[in-house]
Structure formats: structure tokens, C-alpha cells
Design an enzyme around this catalytic site. Structure first.
Site, PDB file in Angstrom:
ATOM      1  N   ASP A  92      -4.541  47.944  -6.900  1.00  0.00           N
ATOM      2  CA  ASP A  92      -5.921  48.415  -7.065  1.00  0.00           C
ATOM      3  C   ASP A  92      -5.988  49.932  -7.285  1.00  0.00           C
ATOM      4  O   ASP A  92      -7.027  50.549  -7.077  1.00  0.00           O
ATOM      5  CB  ASP A  92      -6.764  48.016  -5.844  1.00  0.00           C
ATOM      6  CG  ASP A  92      -6.233  48.604  -4.545  1.00  0.00           C
ATOM      7  OD1 ASP A  92      -5.088  49.143  -4.555  1.00  0.00           O
ATOM      8  OD2 ASP A  92      -6.938  48.539  -3.527  1.00  0.00           O
ATOM      9  N   GLU A 100      -1.142  61.551  -4.918  1.00  0.00           N
ATOM     10  CA  GLU A 100      -2.488  60.974  -4.976  1.00  0.00           C
ATOM     11  C   GLU A 100      -3.239  61.783  -6.018  1.00  0.00           C
ATOM     12  O   GLU A 100      -3.536  62.959  -5.811  1.00  0.00           O
ATOM     13  CB  GLU A 100      -3.169  61.104  -3.612  1.00  0.00           C
ATOM     14  CG  GLU A 100      -2.384  60.494  -2.457  1.00  0.00           C
ATOM     15  CD  GLU A 100      -2.538  58.980  -2.379  1.00  0.00           C
ATOM     16  OE1 GLU A 100      -3.359  58.428  -3.144  1.00  0.00           O
ATOM     17  OE2 GLU A 100      -1.844  58.365  -1.564  1.00  0.00           O
TER      18      GLU A 100
HETATM   19 ZN   LIG Z   1      -1.481  53.693  -3.230  1.00  0.00          ZN
END
Ligand SMILES: [Zn+2]
Length: 491
Positions: free
Chosen positions: A125, A306
Site C-alpha cells: 500500500d 520515507e
Molecule cells: Zn513501508
């Protein structure tokens, strides 16, 4: 006698053959049995038990798995001069396949160059990484021989890109794989090894582990979404408490993470993470992560990046996210080329490269040299003095001190077999070359004259003392030839 006179020449030719060969790392999630759910507010996006439903509207504009596969092959056809596309050996539950793009000016050859891998979509996801990685591949192809960074990367390293590690999870629109296992919890863990048998790992995990053992990766990064930060080891702590827990190469990892963060559009301006970087265990400990396993078992310096605050930004934001991460990715890659200590390890008795290992005194970790060329690539923080130690079973250990400026240093080692008394160490510090092409030429020219002079002297010595010193001298000559003609690292 004639044949013995030819010996040094033959060895030089062999050496020159070696010399002419081109020179050659989660958000981090799934159910963690150690996770009591009591995380800080900033980590909630990554650890939500019930993530928001992924709607058709959210997915619109993202490549499907079939479209991604087609894009990879289209890239391979369009950019075949600097790439190859290969299938990894994962047998997923679905009929999907995972494809890797390798980018290099000699993509089908082994070279004594650093290798880097980018892995996207570890979590099904978190699809931004797979999109951004295709942008990266195409940008390198479009700008090779036009842009200095693109050219530097293509010509001086091997870049492997796995756009999706978890196509099943992506198709199912959830975090884990088809078995709903979080792949970034599935690697053998240094503290809590319930079962570290590779055969009991998920197929996606197993394939990565085998890949790391086959390729000689210097560093890597996996791409995630849900935050904006560069995360580095360790990811877990021995007592499972949340606190800063640095690995032996903490300074090096902070440096690498900072290169990424500072080159990013706004990562370093983070209000949650100082400088846009974080130690994994300080953020929130995880166990079985890919990052720590790479460092411990592969000698591969891996970051967990990230790259997007939201996991499913609108598809029309993807080009902007790529632009925000472009210089970070390029600068992280060029760190492997433009800085650190690089070299090869040879056996003094045979002149052949050997797969020894290299340590930095005071840092409890080692990197291995490749079995093909004996080349090693050690990332360290610039601007410091290091004692570099080379070793190999059956050979005497050798070390030398270097002052590492901002540029890369070339440092070759010739190791004497156990039981010999020679001190044949020929480490050379080429010091890199932070200079323009004209200066570079002069440096190479100077090396050439120096080389010719040294070769003449050594050949004379050889003829006089050949019976006594033949094999050692040949090794020296080979080493001098390799290191003196080796192209200085261009910055
Ligand atoms: Zn991740």
C-alpha cells in the site's frame, strides 16, 4: 632463459588485462508481535491497524502491475545501451513476476565498481516508490552523456532497480504480501531470531536474501511512504525499548542519510525529525527488517527512505514527488563514487585478486572484496583520518593510514601468504582528483611518466635479482601498473 625474461612482460600483460577491466542497502510495518501499539503520534500513519480503504479514485493514474511490467520492458528496449532487464527468481503466489533494471555502461559485465540497489513498494500500500524509480531509470537514460551526474553514475557503478518488491500486496491494496505477511518484518533478526532458516522466509524475502549474496552490493535503499525521513540502522533494540541505538557505522549512516535529506526539497526541514533523518530504533523499534539484515549479512549499507507524507498522493503529484527526490537519489548514488575508500586486494604470490575483507580500525564491521576482481568499496565520512586494514584467511593482515578528504581514495593491498616474511604492502593513495579535465590529464600524464620510470627501475632490478625476487617483484609491477593507470576518481 628467453622465456624467463618474458615472464615480467607476461605478468604485466595479465595485470594490464585486470587494469583495463572497467572499475566496479522499512516504513517499516505488519503486525509485530513485539508491538504493543503504544507508539508516538508521529508514527501512527505507518502503524494504523485499519488503514483507510484504498479507493479506485486513489489508485487512478498509478501504474497497475501489468503497466509497470510493460514500462520496465519498454525501458529495457529503449535504453538497451546502458541497461539490462532481468527477472528475479521469486515464485509469487500470483502469476506476477518481479523485474529488475540494471543500469550501467556495461550492464552485462562484472566490473570492479560499486553496486547499489533501489527497492520500491516493499509494502503493497505504498506505491510512490515504484513510480519514482521508473522516473529515475528514465531520467538516467535520457541524460546519459548530457548530464554530468547521469554520466558519472552510468559509467562508474552498477545500479539495480527493483520497482516493486511486493506486487501481490499492491494488487491486493494492502501492506503485506499475498500471505498478508509484512515483508519488512520477515528478515532474520539479530536480536529475536525465531527461525532464521532462509527456507522459512516469504518468497519475496528469500529472493532478496539470495540476491544480496549473489551481487556485491555496496549500499542500497528501500522506498516507503507515509512519512518524510531518511531512516538508518539499527531498527531494533535488544530490550525492545525505544531509544537511539546506533550500529558500528553510525557516523557513516548519518552521513548517508543526511546526503539524502539535505538534497531533498524539504526533508531536512522536518519538524518531527531533526535534519530529516532518524535512527530506526529511536523512531520506533522493529524486528525482522530488511535494512539491518543487509548491513549485518550483506555488508550492504541500506537506508529506509520515507519519501512521501501520504501513502497514496494523487497521481498527478507523482512528477513533483520525483522532482523533490531527484537530487537526493542522484547524490546518494554519487556518494558511492565520489567519496570513501576503494581498491582491490591481491595475493602477493600469484598477483591474482582475492576476496579479502576490509575494516576501518575502531569500527566493528567489515566489507568484503568481490571474488571476481577483489574490489572493495568502503563508504566512510569524509574529512577524517582512517586506518584501513585488509585481511584474508591464509594471508598476513596489512594496514595503512589515510587522510580522507572530500574525494574518494584508491587504496590497493597486496597480501603476503602466511608463512612468508616479505613486507610487500603497496597501498597507494591516489587521493581522487577534484579537478577539471586539463588537470586530470596532467595527473594521468605524470602518473604515466612515473610509471615508466618505476617499471624501468624494477625491470632492471628484476634481471639482476630474478632468482631471489621474481614472484614478489612481478606482483609489485602488476600493482603499480594497475594503480598508476587507473583513472582517478572524477569529482
Ligand atoms: Zn513501508
Amino acid at each position: 632463459m628467453a622465456i624467463s625474461h618474458l615472464q615480467p612482460v607476461v605478468i604485466l600483460l595479465v595485470l594490464s588485462a585486470f587494469a583495463s577491466l572497467p572499475t566496479q542497502a522499512a516504513a517499516r510495518g505488519g503486525h509485530d508481535p513485539l508491538d504493543d501499539g503504544a507508539h508516538e503520534p508521529f508514527s501512527r500513519k505507518l502503524l494504523e491497524d485499519k488503514p483507510p480503504q484504498i479507493t479506485e479514485e486513489m489508485v487512478r493514474g498509478y501504474m497497475s502491475n501489468a503497466e509497470l511490467e510493460a514500462a520496465v520492458h519498454a525501458f529495457g528496449s529503449r535504453c538497451s545501451n546502458i541497461s539490462r532487464v532481468y527477472r528475479d527468481n521469486t515464485n509469487l503466489l500470483s502469476a506476477l513476476e518481479r523485474w529488475v533494471i540494471e543500469i550501467s555502461d556495461k550492464p552485462r559485465q562484472r566490473e570492479a565498481e560499486p553496486a547499489f540497489k533501489f527497492i520500491g513498494n516493499v509494502h503493497g500500500d505504498e506505491p510512490v516508490g515504484r513510480e519514482v524509480l521508473m522516473h529515475l531509470a528514465n531520467w538516467l537514460c535520457d541524460n546519459y552523456l548530457k548530464d554530468s551526474l547521469a554520466t558519472l553514475i552510468v559509467e562508474n557503478m552498477h545500479l539495480h532497480i527493483l520497482p516493486t518488491m511486493n506486487p501481490d500486496g499492491f494488487a491486493l491494496r494492502w501492506r503485506g504480501n499475498a500471505n498478508n505477511i509484512d515483508l519488512n518484518r520477515d528478515f532474520p533478526d539479530q536480536f529475536f531470531s525465531v527461525n532464521n532458516d532462509i527456507d522459512y522466509r516469504q518468497p519475496e524475502t528469500r529472493a532478496i536474501m539470495n540476491w544480496v549474496k549473489q551481487e556485491h552490493f555496496t549500499a542500497s535503499a528501500s522506498l516507503h511512504g507515509g512519512a518524510l525521513v531518511a531512516n538508518y540502522p539499527w531498527d531494533g533494540t535488544r530490550d525492545t525499548s525505544k531509544h537511539y541505538y546506533g550500529c558500528p557505522d553510525d557516523k557513516t549512516f548519518r552521513h548517508m542519510a543526511s546526503v539524502y535529506s539535505r538534497s531533498h526539497y524539504n526533508m531536512s526541514l522536518s519538524k518531527e525529525f531533526e535534519g530529516g533523518i532518524t535512527n530506526g530504533a529511536l523512531w520506533y523499534p522493529i524486528y525482522g527488517g530488511m535494512q539491518d539484515w543487509n548491513y549485518i549479512h550483506g555488508g550492504c549499507f541500506e537506508l529506509t527512505l520515507e519519501i512521501s507524507d501520504t501513502k497514496w498522493p494523487k497521481a498527478d503529484e507523482l512528477p513533483v514527488i520525483w522532482e523533490h527526490n531527484r537530487m537526493s537519489m542522484l547524490n546518494l548514488l554519487t556518494t558511492l563514487i565520489k567519496s570513501g575508500v576503494h581498491g582491490r586486494i591481491f595475493a602477493a604470490d600469484t598477483g591474482r585478486p582475492i576476496p579479502g575483507s576490509v575494516m576501518i580500525k575502531g569500527i566493528d564491521s567489515k566489507v568484503s572484496a568481490s571474488s571476481t576482481f577483489g574490489d572493495y568499496h568502503r563508504i566512510v565520512v569524509p574529512g577524517e583520518t582512517y586506518e584501513v586494514v585488509a585481511s584474508m584467511e591464509g594471508f598476513q593482515q596489512k594496514s595503512t593510514r589515510i587522510m580522507l578528504e572530500q574525494e574518494a581514495v584508491n587504496l590497493d593491498f597486496i597480501l603476503d601468504p602466511d608463512g612468508t616474511d616479505g613486507q610487500m604492502k603497496l597501498p597507494r593513495n591516489d587521493g581522487g582528483c577534484h579537478c577539471d579535465n586539463a588537470k586530470l590529464f596532467h595527473v594521468q600524464e605524470a602518473h604515466l611518466w612515473l610509471y615508466l620510470l618505476i617499471v624501468s627501475v624494477l625491470l632492471t632490478l628484476y634481471l639482476v635479482f630474478k632468482r631471489k625476487t621474481a614472484s614478489r617483484l612481478a606482483s609489485k609491477l602488476l600493482a603499480y601498473r594497475y594503480s598508476s593507470l587507473r583513472r582517478p576518481v572524477a569529482v
